[in-house]
Design an enzyme around this catalytic site. Structure first.
Site, PDB file in Angstrom:
ATOM      1  CB  CYS A   2      -0.854   0.007   1.257  1.00  0.00           C
ATOM      2  SG  CYS A   2      -1.820  -1.479   1.447  1.00  0.00           S
ATOM      3  NE  ARG A  28       4.754   1.585  -1.042  1.00  0.00           N
ATOM      4  CZ  ARG A  28       5.500   1.671   0.049  1.00  0.00           C
ATOM      5  NH1 ARG A  28       6.593   2.366   0.025  1.00  0.00           N
ATOM      6  NH2 ARG A  28       5.137   1.080   1.158  1.00  0.00           N
ATOM      7  CD1 TRP A  74      -0.295  -5.659  -3.703  1.00  0.00           C
ATOM      8  CD2 TRP A  74      -0.194  -6.559  -1.658  1.00  0.00           C
ATOM      9  NE1 TRP A  74       0.200  -6.928  -3.828  1.00  0.00           N
ATOM     10  CE2 TRP A  74       0.271  -7.511  -2.596  1.00  0.00           C
ATOM     11  CE3 TRP A  74      -0.228  -6.919  -0.308  1.00  0.00           C
ATOM     12  CZ2 TRP A  74       0.708  -8.785  -2.224  1.00  0.00           C
ATOM     13  CZ3 TRP A  74       0.202  -8.185   0.057  1.00  0.00           C
ATOM     14  CH2 TRP A  74       0.666  -9.094  -0.901  1.00  0.00           C
ATOM     15  N   GLY A  99      -0.172  -1.329   6.555  1.00  0.00           N
ATOM     16  CA  GLY A  99       0.175  -2.260   7.624  1.00  0.00           C
ATOM     17  C   GLY A  99      -0.943  -3.257   7.852  1.00  0.00           C
ATOM     18  CD  GLU A 478      17.536 -12.935  -8.059  1.00  0.00           C
ATOM     19  OE1 GLU A 478      16.965 -13.531  -7.135  1.00  0.00           O
ATOM     20  OE2 GLU A 478      17.166 -11.816  -8.455  1.00  0.00           O
ATOM     21  CE  LYS A 482      14.386 -10.834 -10.391  1.00  0.00           C
ATOM     22  NZ  LYS A 482      14.867 -10.355  -9.155  1.00  0.00           N
ATOM     23  CG  HIS A 501      18.470 -37.851  -6.167  1.00  0.00           C
ATOM     24  ND1 HIS A 501      18.790 -39.139  -5.803  1.00  0.00           N
ATOM     25  CD2 HIS A 501      19.652 -37.221  -6.392  1.00  0.00           C
ATOM     26  CE1 HIS A 501      20.107 -39.274  -5.774  1.00  0.00           C
ATOM     27  NE2 HIS A 501      20.657 -38.120  -6.142  1.00  0.00           N
ATOM     28  CE  LYS A 603      11.838  -2.538  -5.631  1.00  0.00           C
ATOM     29  NZ  LYS A 603      12.603  -3.605  -6.299  1.00  0.00           N
TER      30      LYS A 603
HETATM   31  O1  M6R Z   1      13.292  -5.160   0.135  1.00  0.00           O
HETATM   32  P1  M6R Z   1      13.839  -6.538   0.309  1.00  0.00           P
HETATM   33  O2  M6R Z   1      15.174  -6.722  -0.330  1.00  0.00           O
HETATM   34  O3  M6R Z   1      13.871  -6.979   1.740  1.00  0.00           O
HETATM   35  O4  M6R Z   1      12.827  -7.483  -0.461  1.00  0.00           O
HETATM   36  C1  M6R Z   1      12.972  -8.882  -0.427  1.00  0.00           C
HETATM   37  C2  M6R Z   1      12.088  -9.538  -1.457  1.00  0.00           C
HETATM   38  O5  M6R Z   1      10.751  -9.214  -1.240  1.00  0.00           O
HETATM   39  C3  M6R Z   1      12.478  -9.140  -2.885  1.00  0.00           C
HETATM   40  O6  M6R Z   1      13.810  -9.424  -3.169  1.00  0.00           O
HETATM   41  C4  M6R Z   1      11.578  -9.893  -3.898  1.00  0.00           C
HETATM   42  O7  M6R Z   1      11.865 -11.249  -3.879  1.00  0.00           O
HETATM   43  C5  M6R Z   1      11.751  -9.314  -5.293  1.00  0.00           C
HETATM   44  N1  M6R Z   1      10.468  -9.135  -5.902  1.00  0.00           N
HETATM   45  C6  M6R Z   1      12.511 -10.181  -6.208  1.00  0.00           C
HETATM   46  O8  M6R Z   1      12.673  -9.599  -7.464  1.00  0.00           O
END
Ligand code: M6R
Length: 608
Positions: A2, A28, A74, A99, A478, A482, A501, A603
């Protein structure tokens, strides 16, 4: 997550400020939006489901205003509908909230007994009614907010307007960020700096359990005893440019193009003159610790896994990497000889923040690797190393992830020198490579066509596998995250040796397998695993180094390949992820997805 914006002042139309601010917070992630402004001395609320443009279409229902609060929601409690959107109003109180109110069911029961009826399914409407109910008896706004703070369990940042006080915005917060921004005879509130950058770059960070009363020419901030306090005024270093695409089609692409500069800015904090002694002076001393916990979420967790691989190999310290959401509820085997490293771009991730507090309670020293200056984790950790990624807007992290890995590499190099695992002469060569890293990233980014060809080859598939061993497995995780978060293709990362496995049963003719092979020590083993998938019809995309390409590249175990330049092992994971980020980007683009704001994601994950 939010977003909150608020404005009070006569220089501008509050409606324009709120919409501009909410648009700047779109990155966000949100699914509904709303505003409340004072018109003809009365509060008017307009809300809509979906994007801000839906809200804008309804704004002719209200006129110019000098004060208002706005919100992008959100959904957490209740569906993303107009009724559930903020602002909410109960009695004389109108409020926006970021929150989660954990005890809202319990509070709701009491409020129902008092006669309150609720239209929405949200926890926020309960908070609104709670404040109204307390205010009815106390008739004192600050005492009301303090009492509400005592009664609410959970996290919150509130922007509030009382019906009988239409020249002031009230705010308070606990564990959800809120800033108060200063203009000239006008003031703002916002959940995040980008919301106000069109108007001002001066702001005050409201701390947990503080209360603010904001009018056009005055900002009064009170501590939890309701004593007036002075707060520092901060100036945001960046400009509005950081929240603009600057000609790129998406923020994600712009942020990938920022990577060379981010890497340079990050290491120049510690090494300006290419002198190894600077690094030694500027990096934390790990000699006091017997073991390290790295705690983080999502990509930051993956950066932690690369850190583990490097630290264990070169610095001889056992490293335990934990997902913050797991760490906070499990038994932790840490003590005063444990260093706990929290990695977070936003510095506000609720699970990572909770993990930090738990680690501190257990008496371990905490080190944050953080992007956002002044964020909660940055402020609460015992010490901080900042990555210099600047504002990251795309939900999928790219440049911040690279800088997190870089900091972990620098920590390792420093410790490896002090352990005599690498000589100072070798360290100098490593630093030479570090200087070359930004240009190498730049050159890789320029190989756009190659990524487009690979993307065309795989974008219609429903399942894509990423495999690797050791550090290459961490890179694969990673790469897979992505791809799945922005393209919605089901992709999983597997340790290459584990395939037989179970997972190899999923490989059939044409299944894309992205294989990361950068670690010389284990390359042959990984290549054997790749051959096993190839024998079952996999369409293999190989990511490898120049050196390994010279050794194994003539063989026929792959269909397409990307070759990254040779560089010190400390920086290979940084180079290897760039092609994976760009392949994910091109795939999502071909599929026509909303790259910067993927569905269901936010975000900064400020709720548990
Ligand atoms: O702000 P942060 O680095 O703590 O966020 C952690 C994850 O929420 C963040 O890396 C998320 O996995 C991303 N969307 C990945 O691209």
């Amino acid at each position: 997550m939010c977003g909150i914006v608020g404005y009070v002042g006569k220089n501008k139309n509050a409606l324009h400020v709120l919409i501009d601010g909410l648009k700047a917070l779109e990155y966000r992630g949100y699914d509904s939006a709303g505003i409340a402004v004072i018109n003809d001395d009365k509060i008017k609320i307009v809300k809509s489901h979906g994007k801000i443009k839906n809200l804008e279409e309804k704004l002719n229902e209200v006129d110019n205003s000098y004060i208002g609060i706005g919100h992008t929601r959100w959904a957490t409690h209740g569906k993303p509908t107009e009724v559930n959107a903020h602002p909410h109003k109960a009695g004389s109180v109108t409020l926006v909230h970021n929150g989660i109110i954990e005890n809202y069911e319990e509070l709701k029961k009491d409020l129902r007994k008092q006669g309150y009826k609720f239209k929405s399914e949200t926890d926020t409407e309960i908070a609104c009614a709670l404040i109204d109910s307390i205010y009815k008896t106390s008739n004192n706004k600050l005492l009301t907010l303090k009492k509400a703070n005592e009664m609410i369990k959970g996290s919150f940042a509130f922007g509030i307007i009382f019906d009988n006080d239409i020249n002031n915005i009230y705010s308070m917060r606990k564990d959800s960020p809120l800033i108060i921004a200063l203009g000239d005879n006008e003031n703002y509130i916002a959940s995040d700096v980008p919301a106000i950058l069109s108007f001002t770059n001066k702001y005050i960070l409201l701390d947990s359990n503080e209360y603010a009363v904001i009018s056009e020419d005055k900002i009064d901030i009170y501590d939890n005893n309701l004593n007036l306090i002075n707060k520092d005024i901060k100036e945001y270093e960046g400009t509005k440019e950081v929240v603009m695409k600057n000609g790129y089609e998406h923020f994600m692409l712009k942020e990938i193009h920022d990577e060379p500069k981010v890497i340079e800015n990050t290491f120049k904090q510690f090494i300006k003159n290419n002198d190894i002694n600077e690094l030694i002076d500027n990096m934390p001393d790990l000699s006091k610790y017997d073991n390290i916990d790295i705690v983080a979420c999502g990509s930051a967790y993956h950066a932690g896994l690369i850190g583990k691989s490097l630290i264990e190999k070169f610095a001889d310290i056992p490293v335990n990497v934990e997902l913050a959401s797991e760490y906070r509820y499990k038994k932790n085997f840490n003590n005063e000889k444990t260093l706990t490293i929290l990695v977070s771009q936003s510095g506000e991730t609720a699970d990572t923040l909770a993990a930090l507090r738990k680690a501190k309670q257990n008496g371990t020293y905490t080190l944050g690797i953080i992007n956002v200056v002044g964020s909660s984790i940055a402020r609460e950790a015992d010490s901080v190393l900042y990555i210099k990624a600047g504002c990251e807007i795309a939900v999928a992290t790219t440049k911040a992830y690279l800088a997190q890995v870089l900091i972990l590499s620098l920590i390792t190099i420093n410790k490896a020198i002090s352990n005599n695992n690498i000589s100072k002469e070798k360290a100098k060569l490593i630093l030479e490579d570090l200087k070359k890293l930004p240009n190498m990233i730049d050159d890789l980014i320029k190989e756009k066509e190659k990524f487009e060809i690979i993307a065309k080859n795989i974008y219609k598939d429903n399942n894509i596998f990423f495999i690797g061993r050791g550090v290459d497995y961490a890179i694969s995780m990673e790469g897979s995250l992505k791809l799945k978060e922005i393209s919605y293709i089901n992709s999983q990362a597997y340790a290459a040796g584990e395939l037989k496995h179970g997972t190899i049963s999923l490989i059939e003719n044409g299944t894309p397998v992205v294989a990361v092979v950068t670690d010389e020590n284990i390359a042959e083993k990984t290549i054997s695993n790749i051959k096993e998938t190839k024998a079952r019809g996999a369409n293999v995309i190989l990511i490898t180094t120049q050196k390994l390409n010279e050794k194994y590249g003539d063989s026929d175990f792959y269909d397409q390949k990307i070759v990254i330049p040779n560089i010190s092992e400390f920086f290979t994971p940084i180079l290897a992820i760039v092609p994976l980020q760009l392949i994910a980007y091109e795939v999502a683009k071909l599929r026509g997805e909303n790259i910067d704001q993927p569905r269901n994601l936010a975000k900064s994950v400020t709720v548990e």
